[in-house]
Design an enzyme around this catalytic site. Structure first.
Site, PDB file in Angstrom:
ATOM      1  CG  ASP A  51      32.301  19.918 -27.495  1.00 15.67           C
ATOM      2  OD1 ASP A  51      32.668  19.675 -28.658  1.00 15.67           O
ATOM      3  OD2 ASP A  51      31.398  20.726 -27.221  1.00 15.67           O
ATOM      4  CG  ASP A 100      27.172  -1.214  -3.646  1.00 13.60           C
ATOM      5  OD1 ASP A 100      26.469  -0.242  -3.992  1.00 13.60           O
ATOM      6  OD2 ASP A 100      27.594  -2.058  -4.457  1.00 13.60           O
ATOM      7  CB  ALA A 101      29.919  -1.107   2.519  1.00 10.92           C
ATOM      8  CB  THR A 131      33.090   2.955  -4.752  1.00  8.66           C
ATOM      9  OG1 THR A 131      32.573   3.536  -3.543  1.00  8.66           O
ATOM     10  CG2 THR A 131      33.559   4.056  -5.702  1.00  8.66           C
ATOM     11  N   PRO A 132      32.389   0.069  -4.062  1.00 10.28           N
ATOM     12  CG  PRO A 132      33.859  -1.761  -4.260  1.00 10.28           C
ATOM     13  CD  PRO A 132      33.627  -0.364  -4.764  1.00 10.28           C
ATOM     14  CD1 TRP A 146      22.457   3.090 -11.817  1.00 15.47           C
ATOM     15  CD2 TRP A 146      23.555   1.209 -11.325  1.00 15.47           C
ATOM     16  NE1 TRP A 146      21.754   2.041 -12.359  1.00 15.47           N
ATOM     17  CE2 TRP A 146      22.391   0.871 -12.072  1.00 15.47           C
ATOM     18  CE3 TRP A 146      24.384   0.175 -10.905  1.00 15.47           C
ATOM     19  CZ2 TRP A 146      22.075  -0.442 -12.405  1.00 15.47           C
ATOM     20  CZ3 TRP A 146      24.067  -1.128 -11.238  1.00 15.47           C
ATOM     21  CH2 TRP A 146      22.924  -1.426 -11.980  1.00 15.47           C
ATOM     22  N   GLY A 147      27.858   4.828 -10.884  1.00 15.37           N
ATOM     23  CA  GLY A 147      28.820   5.684 -10.215  1.00 15.37           C
ATOM     24  C   GLY A 147      29.076   5.310  -8.770  1.00 15.37           C
ATOM     25  CE  LYS A 164      28.617  29.255 -20.303  1.00 12.77           C
ATOM     26  NZ  LYS A 164      29.669  28.321 -20.752  1.00 12.77           N
TER      27      LYS A 164
END
Length: 401
Positions: free
Chosen positions: A246, A82-83, A78-79, A75-76, A149
């Site tokens: 690409d 979460d903290a 880091t620890p 999900w991208g 775009k």
């Protein structure tokens, strides 16, 4: 974010013990030789789980054992992400002291710059091309010509795809380099998703080759250096490299001064999972004609896939287009992936040093391909050699006259 059910047999016991605050259990697994960076299916490491559950002693232990403070889950996060989300302030300070970052918070703090719909007249826009995700229009914004775009409804209407796309744009927004097309922002209050970039009046490298055919060696080297410098900037981006994935003639544009800029990072991803190549990614994306063999075979791959594509672009500049244009792109990619097929390199067309460089860049083993930093050094030497040859030729003519 709750830890998933973990098999208590084998090395995954480290993850279970870390989530439960079992210091003795964690030490036992590490002493067995289990890596502190072991991850589960969701790429969540022991440090993720300990940080999530507020297990301070386990966090200290894992960091001392060399756990990657900035490992990123699927999900991208880091620890530190979460903290922070669970308000474990003490653990946050420990992770930050070790260089921990929180890309989730960075993304939320740096949303895409929104431009008022009334500032851009889409009703009088001019269609100038097709992008990876929709049409490209020439519009005016505060008196300046820019590119607008549009994003296809199939993407804009899918919340998950749209969220991922907006993260790509937020990343692009922070990039600053002379050989990277500048992202300007997105239109707000629009019935369509539209993002805006600088407009490069001379079109794409594809347009240039279609109009002029093969280019002279000096121009090829100058163009190749422009592309290599832009790509080197992406590959050296911190904290994570950006892989374009690409890199094609249509995704390289020329400005009014004649310099090339790399654009369209819609298919690029932030390289997150380290391995022997430096990064690990899987999947079959990009354009077949410029696709590295390992991508076509759906193997793990890293930054060197862009080096492979770059070599094909340089080859086309010498030739005036792809040497195998009569073949279907997927067939070309298949032969490159499974038969080691490569374009011909005539000694009459390519300087010896350039011929060697291209062979290195499209080598079948990704480990043997040079970095863009090395490519720039080699191109500068080739450029210097060509300039000396040209100067010597001019001197000879003057002597004869």
């Amino acid at each position: 974010m709750q830890p998933q059910m973990i098999d208590l047999e084998g090395p995954y016991r480290l993850l279970y013990c870390s989530s439960k605050g079992d210091k003795d259990g964690v030490m036992q697994e590490i002493q067995k030789g289990v890596s502190p960076n072991l991850a589960d299916y969701d790429k969540r490491t022991a440090l993720h789980l300990a940080s999530c559950e507020g297990c301070t002693e386990i966090v200290d232990l894992l960091l001392e054992e060399g756990a990657d403070v900035n490992s990123i889950d699927r999900w991208g996060r880091t620890p530190l992400s979460d903290a922070r989300s669970l308000h474990h302030e003490g653990i946050c300070k420990k992770l930050e002291a070790r260089g921990g970052t929180d890309p989730v918070e960075l993304d939320s703090q740096n949303p895409c710059y929104a431009i008022d719909r009334m500032e851009v007249d889409m009703d009088h826009s001019t269609l100038i091309g097709q992008g990876s995700y929709g049409e490209v229009y020439l519009v005016k914004w505060r008196g300046t010509a820019i590119a607008a775009k549009t994003i296809r409804s199939s993407i804009a209407s899918n919340h998950r795809d749209l969220s991922a796309f907006m993260k790509e744009l937020a990343l692009w927004q922070r990039l600053r380099h002379p050989n990277i097309v500048q992202f300007l922002g997105v239109l707000k209050s629009s019935d369509r998703l539209i993002f805006l970039t600088e407009y490069l009046c001379n079109g794409s490298l594809y347009d240039i080759l279609k109009k002029k055919g093969k280019l002279d060696p000096s121009t090829v080297i100058a163009f190749a250096l422009d592309i290599a410098r832009g790509m080197n900037y992406l590959h050296q981006h911190k904290p994570h490299a950006i892989i374009h994935r690409d890199l094609t003639p249509r995704n390289v544009l020329q400005d009014g001064a004649g310099h090339l800029k790399v654009t369209d990072f819609g298919l690029s991803k932030i390289a997150q999972e380290k391995d022997a190549y430096g990064y690990k990614m899987t999947g079959g994306t990009g354009s077949y004609r410029y696709m590295a063999p390992e991508v076509f075979r759906r193997e793990s791959y890293g930054k060197s896939v862009d080096v492979f594509s770059f070599a094909l672009l340089v080859h086309e500049m010498f030739q005036g287009g792809p040497s195998n244009r009569a073949e279907a792109p997927e067939e070309v990619a298949d032969r490159r992936a499974y038969e080691d097929s490569r374009p011909p390199l005539s000694s009459f067309v390519y300087p010896i040093a350039m011929k060697t460089l291209l062979q290195e860049c499209w080598h079948k083993n990704p480990d043997y391909r040079p970095s863009f930093e090395d490519i720039i050094t080699q191109l500068e030497l080739i450029q210097e050699s060509l300039q000396k040859e040209k100067a010597m030729e001019i001197w000879r003519r003057c002597v004869i006259l």
